[in-house]
Write an enzyme that holds these catalytic residues in place. Structure first.
Site, PDB file in Angstrom:
ATOM      1  N   GLY A 299      25.149  -8.735  12.459  1.00 13.06           N
ATOM      2  CA  GLY A 299      26.036  -7.614  12.754  1.00 13.06           C
ATOM      3  C   GLY A 299      26.368  -6.822  11.500  1.00 13.06           C
ATOM      4  O   GLY A 299      25.544  -6.671  10.590  1.00 13.06           O
ATOM      5  N   SER A 300      27.608  -6.356  11.413  1.00 15.67           N
ATOM      6  CA  SER A 300      27.993  -5.374  10.388  1.00 15.67           C
ATOM      7  C   SER A 300      27.954  -5.888   8.961  1.00 15.67           C
ATOM      8  O   SER A 300      27.994  -5.091   8.021  1.00 15.67           O
ATOM      9  CB  SER A 300      29.392  -4.835  10.695  1.00 15.67           C
ATOM     10  OG  SER A 300      29.384  -4.127  11.926  1.00 15.67           O
ATOM     11  N   ILE A 301      27.877  -7.202   8.742  1.00 18.54           N
ATOM     12  CA  ILE A 301      27.803  -7.692   7.362  1.00 18.54           C
ATOM     13  C   ILE A 301      26.467  -7.317   6.713  1.00 18.54           C
ATOM     14  O   ILE A 301      26.303  -7.452   5.501  1.00 18.54           O
ATOM     15  CB  ILE A 301      28.026  -9.221   7.276  1.00 18.54           C
ATOM     16  CG1 ILE A 301      27.034  -9.971   8.162  1.00 18.54           C
ATOM     17  CG2 ILE A 301      29.459  -9.578   7.624  1.00 18.54           C
ATOM     18  CD1 ILE A 301      27.193 -11.486   8.108  1.00 18.54           C
TER      19      ILE A 301
END
Length: 576
Positions: A299-301
């Site tokens: 995801g966003s990491i």
């Protein structure tokens, strides 16, 4: 009555046939010849064979076990050591006189049932049956006091793990034969095991040693091993993970603390776990060191790596603006959503607001091959060279198979899989001004190897943006009193039956501190939280904050932010 002399006996006067006398003589000589031949065969031709048979019955080569080396943390705290134990064995036929009460008491001490014990002793033709291995000395002493006929003991050692569940996944465990089975015990089994010695002896028929027949070969004990782990930080991580799992009723959780300067892993824990001292807790799901062996869509990491690549290649700059609209963007036949309406953003705003649409627009300025090469340099799609069993490589498909929509989703963390260890290592690139350090579980005595991935100025710019992403306008729950922190939250839907679920999520947060002089990278992930939400900024960020704050204080790192506030320098957006 007339007496007859014995030599006048008619029987003696009878003459025996000559052939009978000769036959008896031949038979006597034949018997002597057979005996002489047999003696020659046994004493001359079969001497070596007979000696071997005799030795097999009376001589024994006893193995002198080497003491397995200790496993220590970086400060010399014992994490695993060998302690004396006993193996309990029996001669079934000799146990027959034992009373029912004696067998009941024995079964209780062996932690088994009387029926199972009787089953093991049922075959009276066997003269050796193990009842239990690695029995603690205090229990063995109680068994000896029972004085059950036919029950014997022999010395051995067993592995003892003082920290139990806290370091279980790291240290691992050994088999009853004292061979490494998991974790560090398996990875460094040759170093820890040493070399056994030997002793040749003569035993009598009761198994008692009569004399030595060869000089003793002394065993070479295994070497002690110092890990990079700091037990204090390990306890902190384990405690916080346990509380977070209970608070959010999550299915699993993992966390890693890595030293930015050396690449040493200072703490690594995964839940659920097991107790290496109690084999009944060895359930397959609990044995997985999820931080190393399990992979997930990040995801966003992943967003900082894509943004850094675009900056590094000069495709965008800090002033480049991206129109994200009202939070929904139609792209390549699919609709990409943001959590909220963000309007026009710079790259700093894209990271701070965690905009999927913004990352999609950035990905349009990059080629698939460029993204694949940079992600590969960061270690994604390749197993970490940690030497740890089961370290997962993750999944990063070849760039020439990417569709445009897949390139966009990979830019914000979908369509590839990573392990928590891989992400923690990759984030050192922003904490170390563009170069990425190699991880290790062994305490380092020399400088680590590293690889340059980004331009130092780009890494510093992204560090500033990550500080804003963990600030008041971002995942503010990640802030730590007295320290400047930088990091990124991630929330990824899990795939269930081939489709992304709307109920099952993985929440993550990865970052480093203190920003002015980074010392540690901390990566945390919580799998399937059920209470308190599911966004990484709400679930994983508070866990990151407590681990970072506690770790820096234990390490004696000087604060770099005022205690009265947790100011985080952000990248301001231009007026809209």
């Amino acid at each position: 009555m007339k007496r007859v002399p014995f030599f006048d006996n008619p029987v003696l006067r009878g003459q025996l046939p000559t052939w009978r006398a000769r036959l008896v003589l031949v038979m006597l000589f034949g018997g002597f010849a057979v005996l002489a031949g047999r003696a020659l065969y046994l004493q001359g031709l079969s001497t070596e064979f007979l000696q071997q048979q005799g030795e097999r019955r009376y001589e024994r080569t006893l193995t002198l076990a080497a003491t397995r080396g200790k496993i220590l943390d970086r400060n010399g705290v014992v994490l695993a050591s060998s302690v004396p134990a006993r193996a309990i064995w029996a001669i079934p036929e000799d146990v027959k006189p034992a009373t029912g009460a004696q067998l009941a008491d024995l079964a209780k001490l062996l932690e088994t049932s009387v029926a199972d014990l009787r089953g093991r002793l049922a075959d009276e033709d066997r003269n050796f049956v193990y009842l239990k291995r690695q029995v603690p000395m205090e229990v063995a002493d109680q068994i000896k006091k029972l004085d059950v006929p036919g029950i014997h003991q022999q010395p051995e050692t067993r592995r003892y793990y003082p920290d139990g569940e806290v370091t279980a996944h790291l240290v691992g465990f050994t088999s009853v034969e004292d061979k490494g089975q998991e974790g560090v015990e398996l990875t460094f089994d040759d170093l820890l095991s040493g070399t056994p010695g030997s002793r040749r002896v003569i035993k009598d028929r009761l198994g008692r040693v009569i004399e030595d027949v060869q000089a003793v070969t002394s065993p070479v004990n295994g070497r002690d091993l110092n890990l990079s782990i700091d037990t204090r930080l390990q306890y902190l991580v384990y405690r916080e993970l346990n509380e977070a799992m209970q608070r959010h009723q999550a299915g699993a959780a993992s966390a890693i603390i890595m030293d930015v300067r050396t690449g040493e892993i200072l703490a690594l824990a995964s839940l659920p776990t097991f107790d290496p001292n109690r084999r009944e807790t060895f359930h397959t799901p609990n044995l997985r060191n999820r931080a190393i062996t399990d992979t997930f869509e990040p995801g966003s990491i992943m967003k900082p790596f894509t943004a850094a690549l675009a900056l590094d290649l000069g495709r965008i700059n800090m002033s480049t603006q991206f129109e994200t609209g009202n939070g929904a963007f139609r792209y390549q036949g699919s609709t990409i959503h943001d959590v909220s309406r963000n309007g026009t953003l710079t790259v700093g705003g894209v990271l701070r607001r965690s905009s999927n649409i913004g990352m999609t627009l950035i990905s349009e300025k990059l080629e698939s091959r460029e993204m694949w090469e940079r992600f590969t340099e960061l270690g994604f799609g390749r197993a970490p060279q940690l030497g740890f069993p089961g370290a997962a490589p993750g999944r990063l498909r070849p760039w020439d198979r990417w569709r445009l929509i897949e390139k966009a989703t990979m830019a914000y963390g979908y369509g590839l899989s990573v392990s928590l260890l891989q992400v923690a290592r990759a984030y050192t690139v922003f904490a170390r001004d563009g170069d990425m350090v190699s991880p290790t579980l062994i305490k380092r005595d020399s400088d680590p190897t590293s690889v340059k991935v980004y331009n130092p100025k780009v890494a510093q710019l992204v560090r500033t943006m990550l500080e804003a992403a963990a600030g008041p306008d971002g995942a503010k729950a990640a802030q730590v009193q007295g320290y400047r922190v930088a990091g990124k939250s991630g929330t990824a839907r899990k795939i269930v039956d081939g489709k992304y679920s709307m109920q099952r999520y993985r929440s993550s947060f990865v970052g480093f501190a203190p920003v002015s002089n980074p010392r540690i990278v901390v990566a945390v992930t919580i799998d399937e939280p059920k209470v308190g939400g599911y966004y990484g900024g709400a679930i994983a960020a508070p866990l990151f904050s407590t681990i970072v704050g506690g770790s820096l204080r234990m390490m004696g790192v000087q604060p770099d932010a005022p205690f009265e506030s947790t100011i985080v320098a952000g990248v301001k957006e231009p007026a809209r």
